[in-house]
Design a protein around this motif. Structure first.
Motif, PDB file in Angstrom:
ATOM      1  N   ILE A   1      60.334  22.493  39.523  1.00 37.84           N
ATOM      2  CA  ILE A   1      59.410  23.542  39.118  1.00 37.84           C
ATOM      3  C   ILE A   1      59.760  23.953  37.425  1.00 37.84           C
ATOM      4  O   ILE A   1      61.011  23.959  37.078  1.00 37.84           O
ATOM      5  N   LEU A   2      58.836  24.214  36.497  1.00 39.65           N
ATOM      6  CA  LEU A   2      59.092  24.575  35.198  1.00 39.65           C
ATOM      7  C   LEU A   2      58.512  25.952  35.009  1.00 39.65           C
ATOM      8  O   LEU A   2      57.325  26.214  35.510  1.00 39.65           O
ATOM      9  N   ALA A   3      59.337  26.862  34.385  1.00 34.52           N
ATOM     10  CA  ALA A   3      58.868  28.271  34.106  1.00 34.52           C
ATOM     11  C   ALA A   3      59.287  28.434  32.678  1.00 34.52           C
ATOM     12  O   ALA A   3      60.018  27.910  31.959  1.00 34.52           O
ATOM     13  N   THR A   4      58.354  29.569  32.114  1.00 29.05           N
ATOM     14  CA  THR A   4      58.663  30.003  30.913  1.00 29.05           C
ATOM     15  C   THR A   4      59.072  31.472  31.162  1.00 29.05           C
ATOM     16  O   THR A   4      58.551  32.253  32.104  1.00 29.05           O
TER      17      THR A   4
ATOM     18  N   VAL B   1      69.775  24.895  38.294  1.00 25.78           N
ATOM     19  CA  VAL B   1      68.815  25.600  37.471  1.00 25.78           C
ATOM     20  C   VAL B   1      69.062  25.116  36.157  1.00 25.78           C
ATOM     21  O   VAL B   1      70.351  25.290  35.579  1.00 25.78           O
ATOM     22  N   GLY B   2      68.196  24.783  35.350  1.00 24.44           N
ATOM     23  CA  GLY B   2      68.308  24.505  33.924  1.00 24.44           C
ATOM     24  C   GLY B   2      67.723  25.589  32.963  1.00 24.44           C
ATOM     25  O   GLY B   2      66.758  26.225  33.417  1.00 24.44           O
TER      26      GLY B   2
ATOM     27  N   SER C   1      67.660  16.335  34.191  1.00 19.85           N
ATOM     28  CA  SER C   1      66.935  15.467  35.212  1.00 19.85           C
ATOM     29  C   SER C   1      67.144  16.014  36.293  1.00 19.85           C
ATOM     30  O   SER C   1      66.419  15.813  37.382  1.00 19.85           O
ATOM     31  N   PRO C   2      68.585  16.501  37.035  1.00 21.05           N
ATOM     32  CA  PRO C   2      68.720  16.859  38.356  1.00 21.05           C
ATOM     33  C   PRO C   2      68.279  18.057  38.704  1.00 21.05           C
ATOM     34  O   PRO C   2      68.407  18.441  39.922  1.00 21.05           O
ATOM     35  N   MET C   3      67.755  19.088  37.781  1.00 18.32           N
ATOM     36  CA  MET C   3      67.302  20.290  38.057  1.00 18.32           C
ATOM     37  C   MET C   3      66.150  20.679  38.945  1.00 18.32           C
ATOM     38  O   MET C   3      65.164  19.675  38.794  1.00 18.32           O
ATOM     39  N   ASP C   4      66.428  21.551  39.840  1.00 23.48           N
ATOM     40  CA  ASP C   4      65.290  22.028  40.714  1.00 23.48           C
ATOM     41  C   ASP C   4      64.299  22.792  39.841  1.00 23.48           C
ATOM     42  O   ASP C   4      63.144  22.851  40.197  1.00 23.48           O
ATOM     43  N   LEU C   5      65.008  23.600  39.155  1.00 25.31           N
ATOM     44  CA  LEU C   5      63.995  24.628  38.498  1.00 25.31           C
ATOM     45  C   LEU C   5      64.624  24.709  36.958  1.00 25.31           C
ATOM     46  O   LEU C   5      65.737  24.709  36.829  1.00 25.31           O
TER      47      LEU C   5
END
Length: 290
Positions: free
Chosen positions: A112-115, A5-6, A80-84
């Motif tokens: 997946i990119l979330a805000t 998780v990033g 770059s290795p993040m899943d979310l």
């Protein structure tokens, strides 16, 4: 499957999300353009978890394990290795759009990119990314380690798979999910901020003092914190920006920000974080400023 998780932004919200994610066993990377902020954020998480150990909510082993899962840097390529990836930057659409322009090129195609936005249009933010189908709102409440609720918000393009993955992720954090439609300020702030704004109008019109209003709502409506004290805790600049989003997005005069709120923000009296708001925090105990 989410493993890495990033978090974008090492402020209060970003660090809180990082903390609960690591406590749930995820590998976490905090990215911020300021290396100093990353360092300060990691120190804050360490302090928060130490307090949880001393109050018996966490064992020292659990604290060490969680901290070992959190890293941070000012290098965007580390995402770059993040899943979310959860963006937890300031509540300003132009800032968020700029961030997406920087981070999208380094993300995996299926990430997946979330805000964590508390009020802005998910559909509109998604359009500034290269992955509107894999973009959605995951809105944590402040302070993240304490508050049980997370609002999940889909944009018009969000795919079902993105939504169900986000739902599974939040469930593993021991949080309760509420699903909101993509309308200005979603559920919590759509109801909460007009109440706070009305409390400020009540002060502005001289109906009651700061102390009278907060005492009335604590003891008369059983609120744990008075609305003006809560406004200071949230940050008056954040309160104002959410009211502006409601006013602009719904074009209803009932959402007009109180002129006194505007004045406080213009004075730089933003609440607890700046030392002064509806209360003055510079002494031993907070003192009402009106």
């Amino acid at each position: 499957m989410i493993k890495n998780v990033g978090i974008v932004g090492a402020g209060q919200m970003g660090c809180g999300i990082a903390q609960v994610s690591a406590a749930a066993g995820y590998k976490v990377h905090i990215y911020d353009i300021s290396a100093d902020r990353v360092e300060a954020g990691l120190a804050t998480i360490n302090g928060n978890m130490a307090r949880q150990v001393s109050s018996g909510k966490l064992t020292d082993e659990e604290r060490k394990k969680a901290l070992s899962l959190i890293k941070g840097s000012a290098d965007v390529n580390d995402l770059s290795p993040m899943d979310l990836v959860i963006e937890a930057a300031t509540e300003d659409e132009s800032v968020k759009r700029k961030i997406y322009g920087q981070i999208c090129p380094v993300l995996k195609a299926d990430a997946i990119l979330a805000t964590n936005t508390s009020s802005l249009s998910i559909t509109r933010l998604a359009s500034a990314t290269d992955r509107p189908e894999r973009f959605m709102g995951i809105h944590f409440m402040n302070p993240v380690p304490v508050m049980k609720l997370v609002e999940l918000v889909r944009g018009i393009a969000t795919e079902e798979g993105t939504f169900s993955t986000a739902k599974q992720f939040v469930a593993t954090l021991d949080k309760t999910i509420t699903v909101a439609e993509d309308f200005p300020a979603f559920i919590v702030n759509r109801i909460l901020l007009p109440m706070i704004n009305e409390a400020i109008y009540t002060l502005y019109e001289g109906v009651g003092s700061v102390d009278a209003i907060d005492t009335a709502m604590k003891l008369g409506a059983n609120h744990p914190m008075g609305p003006l004290q809560l406004a200071d805790f949230i940050g008056l600049d954040t309160c104002l920006s959410i009211m502006q989003v409601l006013h602009d997005g719904l074009a209803d005069s009932k959402y007009r920000p109180c002129p006194l709120l505007v004045k406080y923000v213009e004075a730089g009296w933003l609440g607890r974080k700046s030392g002064r708001g509806f209360y003055d925090y510079r002494g031993e105990v907070p003192v009402p400023t009106r």
